[in-house]
Design a protein around this motif. Structure first.
Motif, PDB file in Angstrom:
ATOM      1  N   LEU A 144       7.927  13.382  -0.842  1.00  9.85           N
ATOM      2  CA  LEU A 144       8.284  12.450  -2.002  1.00  9.85           C
ATOM      3  C   LEU A 144       7.051  11.569  -1.933  1.00  9.85           C
ATOM      4  O   LEU A 144       6.126  11.719  -3.275  1.00  9.85           O
ATOM      5  CB  LEU A 144       9.106  11.909  -2.277  1.00  9.85           C
ATOM      6  CG  LEU A 144       9.380  11.114  -3.942  1.00  9.85           C
ATOM      7  CD1 LEU A 144       9.521  12.289  -4.958  1.00  9.85           C
ATOM      8  CD2 LEU A 144      10.973  10.064  -3.827  1.00  9.85           C
ATOM      9  N   ALA A 145       6.546  10.937  -1.140  1.00 11.91           N
ATOM     10  CA  ALA A 145       5.497   9.979  -1.669  1.00 11.91           C
ATOM     11  C   ALA A 145       4.220  10.514  -1.515  1.00 11.91           C
ATOM     12  O   ALA A 145       3.118  10.485  -2.714  1.00 11.91           O
ATOM     13  CB  ALA A 145       5.593   9.228   0.014  1.00 11.91           C
ATOM     14  N   GLN A 146       4.200  11.741  -0.810  1.00  6.32           N
ATOM     15  CA  GLN A 146       2.950  12.759  -0.694  1.00  6.32           C
ATOM     16  C   GLN A 146       2.842  12.485  -2.465  1.00  6.32           C
ATOM     17  O   GLN A 146       1.347  12.649  -2.251  1.00  6.32           O
ATOM     18  CB  GLN A 146       2.923  13.625   0.140  1.00  6.32           C
ATOM     19  CG  GLN A 146       1.596  14.297   0.284  1.00  6.32           C
ATOM     20  CD  GLN A 146       0.770  13.624   0.822  1.00  6.32           C
ATOM     21  OE1 GLN A 146       0.041  12.955   0.511  1.00  6.32           O
ATOM     22  NE2 GLN A 146       0.191  13.877   2.279  1.00  6.32           N
ATOM     23  N   ASN A 147       4.109  13.541  -2.951  1.00  5.71           N
ATOM     24  CA  ASN A 147       4.450  13.935  -3.830  1.00  5.71           C
ATOM     25  C   ASN A 147       3.596  13.158  -5.743  1.00  5.71           C
ATOM     26  O   ASN A 147       3.205  13.284  -7.023  1.00  5.71           O
ATOM     27  CB  ASN A 147       4.761  14.692  -4.443  1.00  5.71           C
ATOM     28  CG  ASN A 147       4.771  16.639  -3.407  1.00  5.71           C
ATOM     29  OD1 ASN A 147       4.433  16.469  -3.299  1.00  5.71           O
ATOM     30  ND2 ASN A 147       5.840  17.263  -4.152  1.00  5.71           N
ATOM     31  N   LEU A 148       4.333  11.755  -4.916  1.00  6.41           N
ATOM     32  CA  LEU A 148       3.846  11.050  -5.812  1.00  6.41           C
ATOM     33  C   LEU A 148       2.807  10.355  -6.389  1.00  6.41           C
ATOM     34  O   LEU A 148       2.489   9.204  -6.641  1.00  6.41           O
ATOM     35  CB  LEU A 148       4.785   9.613  -5.859  1.00  6.41           C
ATOM     36  CG  LEU A 148       6.343   9.716  -5.751  1.00  6.41           C
ATOM     37  CD1 LEU A 148       7.180   8.684  -5.282  1.00  6.41           C
ATOM     38  CD2 LEU A 148       6.604  10.197  -7.505  1.00  6.41           C
ATOM     39  N   GLY A 149       1.768  10.833  -4.714  1.00  3.61           N
ATOM     40  CA  GLY A 149       0.824   9.749  -4.924  1.00  3.61           C
ATOM     41  C   GLY A 149       1.327   8.641  -3.835  1.00  3.61           C
ATOM     42  O   GLY A 149      -0.872   7.653  -3.807  1.00  3.61           O
ATOM     43  N   PHE A 150       1.811   8.276  -3.609  1.00  5.43           N
ATOM     44  CA  PHE A 150       1.698   7.039  -2.913  1.00  5.43           C
ATOM     45  C   PHE A 150       1.106   6.276  -1.855  1.00  5.43           C
ATOM     46  O   PHE A 150       0.513   5.941  -1.626  1.00  5.43           O
ATOM     47  CB  PHE A 150       2.984   6.697  -2.972  1.00  5.43           C
ATOM     48  CG  PHE A 150       3.457   5.990  -3.358  1.00  5.43           C
ATOM     49  CD1 PHE A 150       3.418   5.726  -5.056  1.00  5.43           C
ATOM     50  CD2 PHE A 150       5.225   5.829  -3.922  1.00  5.43           C
ATOM     51  CE1 PHE A 150       3.829   6.085  -6.659  1.00  5.43           C
ATOM     52  CE2 PHE A 150       5.769   5.309  -4.875  1.00  5.43           C
ATOM     53  CZ  PHE A 150       5.570   5.112  -6.409  1.00  5.43           C
ATOM     54  N   TYR A 151       1.029   8.056  -1.065  1.00  4.78           N
ATOM     55  CA  TYR A 151       0.048   7.393   0.538  1.00  4.78           C
ATOM     56  C   TYR A 151      -1.618   6.865   0.259  1.00  4.78           C
ATOM     57  O   TYR A 151      -2.305   5.801   0.233  1.00  4.78           O
ATOM     58  CB  TYR A 151      -0.025   8.376   1.142  1.00  4.78           C
ATOM     59  CG  TYR A 151       1.291   8.847   1.753  1.00  4.78           C
ATOM     60  CD1 TYR A 151       2.162   8.145   2.495  1.00  4.78           C
ATOM     61  CD2 TYR A 151       1.798  10.619   1.794  1.00  4.78           C
ATOM     62  CE1 TYR A 151       3.056   8.596   3.032  1.00  4.78           C
ATOM     63  CE2 TYR A 151       2.842  10.297   1.907  1.00  4.78           C
ATOM     64  CZ  TYR A 151       3.726   9.940   3.274  1.00  4.78           C
ATOM     65  OH  TYR A 151       5.075  10.308   3.547  1.00  4.78           O
ATOM     66  N   LYS A 152      -2.068   7.662  -0.978  1.00  2.46           N
ATOM     67  CA  LYS A 152      -3.540   7.887  -1.083  1.00  2.46           C
ATOM     68  C   LYS A 152      -3.306   6.313  -1.789  1.00  2.46           C
ATOM     69  O   LYS A 152      -4.575   5.206  -1.906  1.00  2.46           O
ATOM     70  CB  LYS A 152      -4.076   8.530  -1.859  1.00  2.46           C
ATOM     71  CG  LYS A 152      -4.566   9.459  -0.770  1.00  2.46           C
ATOM     72  CD  LYS A 152      -5.675  10.889  -1.827  1.00  2.46           C
ATOM     73  CE  LYS A 152      -5.889  11.973  -0.543  1.00  2.46           C
ATOM     74  NZ  LYS A 152      -5.553  13.174  -0.883  1.00  2.46           N
ATOM     75  N   LYS A 153      -2.585   6.080  -2.782  1.00  5.37           N
ATOM     76  CA  LYS A 153      -2.399   4.682  -3.604  1.00  5.37           C
ATOM     77  C   LYS A 153      -2.682   3.372  -2.604  1.00  5.37           C
ATOM     78  O   LYS A 153      -2.676   2.627  -2.648  1.00  5.37           O
ATOM     79  CB  LYS A 153      -1.249   4.889  -4.614  1.00  5.37           C
ATOM     80  CG  LYS A 153      -0.867   3.252  -5.279  1.00  5.37           C
ATOM     81  CD  LYS A 153       0.454   3.414  -5.806  1.00  5.37           C
ATOM     82  CE  LYS A 153       0.233   1.575  -6.667  1.00  5.37           C
ATOM     83  NZ  LYS A 153       1.195   2.060  -7.376  1.00  5.37           N
ATOM     84  N   TYR A 154      -1.898   3.587  -1.877  1.00  5.00           N
ATOM     85  CA  TYR A 154      -1.409   1.982  -0.501  1.00  5.00           C
ATOM     86  C   TYR A 154      -3.030   2.198   0.305  1.00  5.00           C
ATOM     87  O   TYR A 154      -2.020   2.194   1.590  1.00  5.00           O
ATOM     88  CB  TYR A 154      -0.425   2.421   0.125  1.00  5.00           C
ATOM     89  CG  TYR A 154       0.991   1.697  -1.357  1.00  5.00           C
ATOM     90  CD1 TYR A 154       0.528   0.492  -1.803  1.00  5.00           C
ATOM     91  CD2 TYR A 154       1.764   2.679  -2.123  1.00  5.00           C
ATOM     92  CE1 TYR A 154       1.707  -0.354  -2.515  1.00  5.00           C
ATOM     93  CE2 TYR A 154       2.454   2.273  -3.117  1.00  5.00           C
ATOM     94  CZ  TYR A 154       2.250   0.843  -3.483  1.00  5.00           C
ATOM     95  OH  TYR A 154       2.992   0.340  -4.314  1.00  5.00           O
ATOM     96  N   GLY A 155      -3.536   3.695   0.290  1.00  2.00           N
ATOM     97  CA  GLY A 155      -4.595   3.315   1.372  1.00  2.00           C
ATOM     98  C   GLY A 155      -4.811   4.707   2.461  1.00  2.00           C
ATOM     99  O   GLY A 155      -6.216   4.006   3.103  1.00  2.00           O
ATOM    100  N   VAL A 156      -3.977   5.191   2.414  1.00  2.00           N
ATOM    101  CA  VAL A 156      -4.448   5.950   3.819  1.00  2.00           C
ATOM    102  C   VAL A 156      -4.090   7.539   3.883  1.00  2.00           C
ATOM    103  O   VAL A 156      -3.641   7.872   2.615  1.00  2.00           O
ATOM    104  CB  VAL A 156      -2.940   5.273   4.594  1.00  2.00           C
ATOM    105  CG1 VAL A 156      -1.401   5.781   3.233  1.00  2.00           C
ATOM    106  CG2 VAL A 156      -2.923   6.246   6.444  1.00  2.00           C
ATOM    107  N   ASN A 157      -4.737   8.423   4.153  1.00  3.61           N
ATOM    108  CA  ASN A 157      -4.412  10.176   3.807  1.00  3.61           C
ATOM    109  C   ASN A 157      -4.005  10.008   4.989  1.00  3.61           C
ATOM    110  O   ASN A 157      -4.008  10.397   6.690  1.00  3.61           O
ATOM    111  CB  ASN A 157      -5.788  10.352   4.280  1.00  3.61           C
ATOM    112  CG  ASN A 157      -6.043  11.810   3.863  1.00  3.61           C
ATOM    113  OD1 ASN A 157      -5.003  12.958   3.130  1.00  3.61           O
ATOM    114  ND2 ASN A 157      -6.962  12.648   4.812  1.00  3.61           N
ATOM    115  N   VAL A 158      -1.928  10.728   4.947  1.00  2.00           N
ATOM    116  CA  VAL A 158      -1.603  11.178   5.670  1.00  2.00           C
ATOM    117  C   VAL A 158      -1.386  12.481   5.579  1.00  2.00           C
ATOM    118  O   VAL A 158      -1.077  12.804   4.270  1.00  2.00           O
ATOM    119  CB  VAL A 158       0.037  11.209   4.883  1.00  2.00           C
ATOM    120  CG1 VAL A 158       1.245  11.275   6.102  1.00  2.00           C
ATOM    121  CG2 VAL A 158       0.093   8.911   5.055  1.00  2.00           C
ATOM    122  N   LYS A 159      -1.445  13.488   6.439  1.00  2.00           N
ATOM    123  CA  LYS A 159      -0.731  14.859   6.552  1.00  2.00           C
ATOM    124  C   LYS A 159       0.285  15.148   7.462  1.00  2.00           C
ATOM    125  O   LYS A 159       0.134  14.922   8.406  1.00  2.00           O
ATOM    126  CB  LYS A 159      -2.494  15.337   7.858  1.00  2.00           C
ATOM    127  CG  LYS A 159      -4.367  15.470   7.454  1.00  2.00           C
ATOM    128  CD  LYS A 159      -4.959  16.081   8.276  1.00  2.00           C
ATOM    129  CE  LYS A 159      -6.237  15.679   7.451  1.00  2.00           C
ATOM    130  NZ  LYS A 159      -7.168  15.991   8.623  1.00  2.00           N
TER     131      LYS A 159
END
Length: 358
Positions: free
Chosen positions: A54-69
């Motif tokens: 869900l965090a990925q789909n909401l765009g939150f990882y990138k919003k907070y400055g990290v690329n999560v694979k």
């Protein structure tokens, strides 16, 4: 596992093959100039683990400055926590209990953000099983995700609480989804400990009923004797200490996600997840939403390890025979990142935080 697991296996394989690059880049930058972290989840399509995707789909990882694979563990493959502990991935989306297991064996692993205060599991028992509590486990074959998994340990604990030894019942690795359902249909097991959406599928097919509720906070407290923190983010302490800024970004994204879950409906959440998570050959979207509505209370709104949770799990580990003499609870989790994330966002935490003694 559901049909998507085969595709997930390929995704996971790609993630694992790139692990060295992911780990080394955590303090560097990706093509988007963000630090990159690899995170394997212990069954990414399970409801108990929905915050990571869900965090990925909401765009939150990138919003907070990290690329999560993201990747997922696969039936018969390496578990998420073991992949993390061996350095194949940076982080694991897995149960807090593994930090105690690892520390008992001399390996320092910690939980840096806590997503749930209950296992999210239910003991689903066949309609003719006669099982209504752990007191009825004697002589039964009981399905768990994998031998040695968190569900296996929970089964042992509930049985031990009722005075039933391991020699008086049999555990079988049934995984989840279609695999678990088939084992119950064949009569290979009388009960399985599983999560949504498998729970909903079993109920809709009239194959099983919920004998023990570990999916809600109140149910878990009644069955297990206290708060039982389950899904979190685990990482080697050495990795966390050398990547504190990156770890904080991951926690920032997940705390924001937990707040989003707390302020949105199950239908809203389902709409933001991959559709093959919420609607497939074993469950309809309406059933998925109904199950999530019932069990949504397992998710903590602020990512904070709840007071008493670590103590409850340490007590459980003692009862099932784990040597915890070398375990220091203060080293198995931290609320530092989650507290900072809440402060940054202006959220007021509602979870009473565990102290150093758990």
């Amino acid at each position: 596992m559901l049909k998507r697991t085969l595709a997930a296996a390929a995704i996971g394989a790609v993630a694992l093959s790139a692990t060295a690059a992911c780990s080394s880049s955590a303090s560097g930058s990706s093509s988007s100039s963000l630090p990159t972290v690899s995170l394997m989840v212990g069954g990414i399509d399970k409801q108990i683990y929905l915050p990571y995707q869900l965090a990925q789909n909401l765009g939150f990882y990138k919003k907070y400055g990290v690329n999560v694979k993201l990747s997922t563990e696969v039936n018969g493959g390496v578990g998420a926590e073991d992949a993390m502990a061996s350095g194949q991935v940076d982080m694991a989306g897995a149960w807090y209990i593994h930090t105690i297991d690892f520390q008992s064996k001399g390996k320092q692993v910690e939980d840096i953000v806590q997503l749930s205060g209950a296992p999210g599991e239910r003991e689903m028992c066949g309609t003719n099983s006669g099982v209504h509590s752990a007191a009825d486990f004697k002589g039964k074959s009981l399905g768990v995700t994998d031998l040695g998994s968190g569900t296996d340990e929970l089964t042992q604990f509930m049985a031990a609480q009722k005075g039933i030894s391991r020699s008086q019942y049999h555990t079988v690795a049934v995984h989840a989804g279609a695999t678990a359902i088939a084992q119950l249909q064949r009569g290979s097991v009388q009960c399985i400990m599983t999560t949504q959406p498998t729970v909903g599928a079993l109920e809709s097919k009239h194959l099983a009923y919920s004998a023990i509720d570990l999916a809600t906070t109140s149910g878990a407290q009644q069955a297990l004797g206290g708060a039982w923190p389950a899904a979190g983010v685990l990482a080697l302490t050495s990795w966390v200490n050398s990547h504190k800024d990156t770890a904080q970004k991951v926690v920032d994204a997940l705390v924001a996600t937990m707040h989003w879950i707390n302020t949105h409906s199950a239908a809203d959440i389902a709409d933001k997840l991959p559709q093959d998570f919420v609607q497939n050959s074993t469950i309809t979207k309406a059933q998925y939403i109904a199950g999530l509505t019932t069990d949504k209370g397992q998710f903590l709104p602020d990512g904070i390890m709840p007071a008493g949770g670590p103590k409850t799990i340490l007590a459980m580990e003692k009862i099932i025979g784990t040597d915890v003499s070398k375990v220091n609870l203060a080293d198995t989790f931290t609320n530092t990142f989650a507290m900072q994330a809440n402060k940054t966002e202006g959220f007021t935490p509602t979870t009473s935080p565990a102290g150093a003694a758990g």
